[in-house]
Design a protein around this motif. Sequence first.
Motif, PDB file in Angstrom:
ATOM      1  N   LYS A  22       1.089  -1.107  -0.070  1.00 49.26           N
ATOM      2  CA  LYS A  22      -0.254   0.057   0.251  1.00 49.26           C
ATOM      3  C   LYS A  22       0.959   1.625  -0.272  1.00 49.26           C
ATOM      4  O   LYS A  22       2.092   1.314   0.513  1.00 49.26           O
ATOM      5  CB  LYS A  22      -1.304   0.066   1.029  1.00 49.26           C
ATOM      6  CG  LYS A  22      -2.202   1.045   1.041  1.00 49.26           C
ATOM      7  CD  LYS A  22      -2.973   0.195   2.107  1.00 49.26           C
ATOM      8  CE  LYS A  22      -4.447   0.221   1.662  1.00 49.26           C
ATOM      9  NZ  LYS A  22      -5.905   0.368   2.636  1.00 49.26           N
ATOM     10  N   SER A  23       0.287   2.251  -1.006  1.00 48.79           N
ATOM     11  CA  SER A  23       1.522   3.598  -1.148  1.00 48.79           C
ATOM     12  C   SER A  23       0.477   4.021  -0.702  1.00 48.79           C
ATOM     13  O   SER A  23      -0.532   4.834  -0.997  1.00 48.79           O
ATOM     14  CB  SER A  23       2.294   3.232  -2.430  1.00 48.79           C
ATOM     15  OG  SER A  23       2.583   2.387  -3.139  1.00 48.79           O
ATOM     16  N   LEU A  24       1.597   5.645  -0.330  1.00 42.79           N
ATOM     17  CA  LEU A  24       0.732   7.234  -0.402  1.00 42.79           C
ATOM     18  C   LEU A  24       0.175   7.498  -1.675  1.00 42.79           C
ATOM     19  O   LEU A  24       0.973   7.390  -2.219  1.00 42.79           O
ATOM     20  CB  LEU A  24       1.463   8.604   0.547  1.00 42.79           C
ATOM     21  CG  LEU A  24       1.845   7.462   1.506  1.00 42.79           C
ATOM     22  CD1 LEU A  24       2.806   8.665   2.076  1.00 42.79           C
ATOM     23  CD2 LEU A  24       0.730   7.966   2.718  1.00 42.79           C
ATOM     24  N   PRO A  25      -1.122   8.094  -1.738  1.00 42.15           N
ATOM     25  CA  PRO A  25      -1.285   8.789  -2.888  1.00 42.15           C
ATOM     26  C   PRO A  25      -0.418   9.994  -3.298  1.00 42.15           C
ATOM     27  O   PRO A  25      -0.614   9.823  -4.961  1.00 42.15           O
ATOM     28  CB  PRO A  25      -2.691   9.205  -2.394  1.00 42.15           C
ATOM     29  CG  PRO A  25      -3.118   8.716  -1.232  1.00 42.15           C
ATOM     30  CD  PRO A  25      -1.558   8.531  -0.776  1.00 42.15           C
ATOM     31  N   SER A 137      -5.444   1.598  -8.887  1.00 45.42           N
ATOM     32  CA  SER A 137      -4.622   1.373  -7.545  1.00 45.42           C
ATOM     33  C   SER A 137      -4.987   2.277  -6.435  1.00 45.42           C
ATOM     34  O   SER A 137      -4.730   3.294  -5.673  1.00 45.42           O
ATOM     35  CB  SER A 137      -2.725   1.541  -8.082  1.00 45.42           C
ATOM     36  OG  SER A 137      -2.751   2.983  -8.705  1.00 45.42           O
ATOM     37  N   GLY A 138      -5.816   3.610  -7.234  1.00 45.33           N
ATOM     38  CA  GLY A 138      -5.298   5.055  -6.448  1.00 45.33           C
ATOM     39  C   GLY A 138      -4.222   6.021  -7.417  1.00 45.33           C
ATOM     40  O   GLY A 138      -4.274   6.855  -6.384  1.00 45.33           O
ATOM     41  N   TRP A 139      -3.922   5.920  -8.060  1.00 48.81           N
ATOM     42  CA  TRP A 139      -2.526   6.670  -8.998  1.00 48.81           C
ATOM     43  C   TRP A 139      -3.409   7.652  -9.457  1.00 48.81           C
ATOM     44  O   TRP A 139      -2.484   8.634  -9.800  1.00 48.81           O
ATOM     45  CB  TRP A 139      -1.353   6.091 -10.145  1.00 48.81           C
ATOM     46  CG  TRP A 139      -2.584   5.824 -11.069  1.00 48.81           C
ATOM     47  CD1 TRP A 139      -3.346   5.174 -11.657  1.00 48.81           C
ATOM     48  CD2 TRP A 139      -1.106   5.178 -12.603  1.00 48.81           C
ATOM     49  NE1 TRP A 139      -3.120   5.034 -12.838  1.00 48.81           N
ATOM     50  CE2 TRP A 139      -1.823   5.180 -13.278  1.00 48.81           C
ATOM     51  CE3 TRP A 139      -0.105   5.186 -11.510  1.00 48.81           C
ATOM     52  CZ2 TRP A 139      -1.638   4.266 -14.837  1.00 48.81           C
ATOM     53  CZ3 TRP A 139       1.014   5.123 -13.415  1.00 48.81           C
ATOM     54  CH2 TRP A 139      -0.023   4.103 -14.465  1.00 48.81           C
ATOM     55  N   ALA A 154     -10.548   4.708  -4.792  1.00 46.06           N
ATOM     56  CA  ALA A 154      -9.964   4.085  -2.811  1.00 46.06           C
ATOM     57  C   ALA A 154      -8.202   3.808  -3.393  1.00 46.06           C
ATOM     58  O   ALA A 154      -7.690   3.782  -4.877  1.00 46.06           O
ATOM     59  CB  ALA A 154     -10.422   3.399  -2.565  1.00 46.06           C
ATOM     60  N   VAL A 155      -7.054   3.552  -2.491  1.00 50.52           N
ATOM     61  CA  VAL A 155      -6.328   4.010  -2.508  1.00 50.52           C
ATOM     62  C   VAL A 155      -6.143   2.422  -2.472  1.00 50.52           C
ATOM     63  O   VAL A 155      -6.748   1.684  -1.572  1.00 50.52           O
ATOM     64  CB  VAL A 155      -4.869   4.142  -1.632  1.00 50.52           C
ATOM     65  CG1 VAL A 155      -4.216   3.242  -2.077  1.00 50.52           C
ATOM     66  CG2 VAL A 155      -5.213   5.645  -2.160  1.00 50.52           C
ATOM     67  N   CYS A 159      -3.470  -3.447  -6.011  1.00 52.11           N
ATOM     68  CA  CYS A 159      -2.754  -3.428  -7.430  1.00 52.11           C
ATOM     69  C   CYS A 159      -1.173  -4.306  -7.478  1.00 52.11           C
ATOM     70  O   CYS A 159      -0.198  -4.540  -8.218  1.00 52.11           O
ATOM     71  CB  CYS A 159      -3.504  -2.306  -7.573  1.00 52.11           C
ATOM     72  SG  CYS A 159      -4.676  -1.945  -8.248  1.00 52.11           S
ATOM     73  N   LEU A 160      -0.846  -3.004  -6.203  1.00 51.73           N
ATOM     74  CA  LEU A 160       0.926  -2.505  -6.879  1.00 51.73           C
ATOM     75  C   LEU A 160       1.329  -4.010  -6.070  1.00 51.73           C
ATOM     76  O   LEU A 160       1.909  -4.665  -6.659  1.00 51.73           O
ATOM     77  CB  LEU A 160       1.469  -1.857  -5.282  1.00 51.73           C
ATOM     78  CG  LEU A 160       2.494  -1.302  -5.893  1.00 51.73           C
ATOM     79  CD1 LEU A 160       2.560  -0.013  -7.559  1.00 51.73           C
ATOM     80  CD2 LEU A 160       2.971   0.420  -5.365  1.00 51.73           C
TER      81      LEU A 160
END
Lengths: 334, 145
Positions: A22-25, A137-139, A154-155, A159-160
């Motif tokens: 999970k990454s930051l937006p 992914s929310g990118w 949503a993030v 996906c990642l």
Amino acid sequence: MVGRLLNPPLRRIDHWLFEEYKSLPEDLGAFRILFAIYALVVYWQRATWTIDMPEDFWGPPRGFTYFMDRPPSPVVVYLLNAALTTALVALLAGYRTVIASLTSFVLLIALNSIYYSYHKIDHDILLVIAPFWMALSGWGLNYSIDSRQGRQPAVRGWCLSFFALCVAIGMFSAGWPKLMGGWLDWDSQAVYGIVQNYFYVQDTRAIALEPILDCQSKWFWEPHDWLTVGVELFFLVAVINRQLFRWTCAAMTLLHVGILLVLDIPFGSNIIAYAAFVPLAASLRKLWPLLPGVAVLTALVVPWQGVQHFTSSFMVLAGGVYVLVWPVYSRLFK
Amino acid sequence: MERVLVRLLLLAAPFVCAFQYWVLTEYPEPYPILIMPGFGRVLNGQTHDHPTVALLRDGRTLSTHAMAELFEGVPAPNRVRLTSTVLHWKSRQPVTPTLQDWARRHASRMNPNADTLAVRWHRHTISSKDEPEWLGDFLIPLSAE
């Protein structure tokens, strides 16, 4: 009872799937912009060289074009390119990001299928699949028109995770045939063989090729074989842990720098793929102001035909510098 | 619901990999290479079982079928010229006028005493398990005429 036994491993798998990557937006957004800029330059007029090729050269591998007896007309190639450019610009701006991502993916695959039907197959699949996995992914959450217009997807960490798995499998599939093909055999030095092949056969004159060509010591060359195979195979182990995966990407980036300097092969698309797993926003925020300058300088210095190769090479070198400098820099100036 | 689908997707991953391995990797796509005997297997680390070694490899530019058409009815020395031209077609590097010129330029570094370059036209498959198929031999004199 069975449920209780299965629960911890399943929970670990769930954690890996939904949380580990999970990454930051803002990092995802920065990656989206980097991806779109790179793809716009490097995939500009993709496969248009095929228009001049004799029809006899058409021999599609399995893929989109497999059942086509002859190449598509030039109009189709140009239309696909126009559509790809539009999709990538939308992606860059973060406009309808999900649709733009999936459209970019399909068009990249379609144009690459035409390109590769002439028997020249590049290893850029990691970049091509990036918009597919990143679409949900929310990118598009940050630095985007979508966010300004109130579209807030949503993030999604999974996906990642899947993208990381694809990178790992891709790398593993590169290392496995080398392992089976005897790269670890001390009686033959495969990297040395490739170096000789590039110098003698392909007339490559990369900056570091000639200086090392005359070194014949197997104690110098064999570790290169082991290192290459080792790193490529290790990806599949490292994917379990994000931090370890990033270190593996870092090692591979340095390997790519070596490949660029010795063989003049720029794996820029791989560097872009690795960038998905890095907290990019902080570093890119500092570098964005330099981008127009770099673009203008490139336009002035690099001839038009060489811009794509230059961009790809630049990305590899930038990746190498990032790996070596950023950890120190970010600690010093925290 | 989304989580269930994602878990199923992960479950499908090994099958996708197996499909890719068996269907795509094993796809016996022939691509032509020119090889020179006796150069040692160092040049070709990936197919180290072969007693000879890939010297010129052209899988990236031309199908075997197209190459065969080009070769048909062409005298042997010209065949070499055609090969060399095609080899550089895609890469858009300056076209080497003839393979002979190319060989002369590099032979001194490979073997200063060589007077002939033996080139074998060879159909190779991606799967290194298959035996290579010899398509023809060419002897290229290295001395200037």
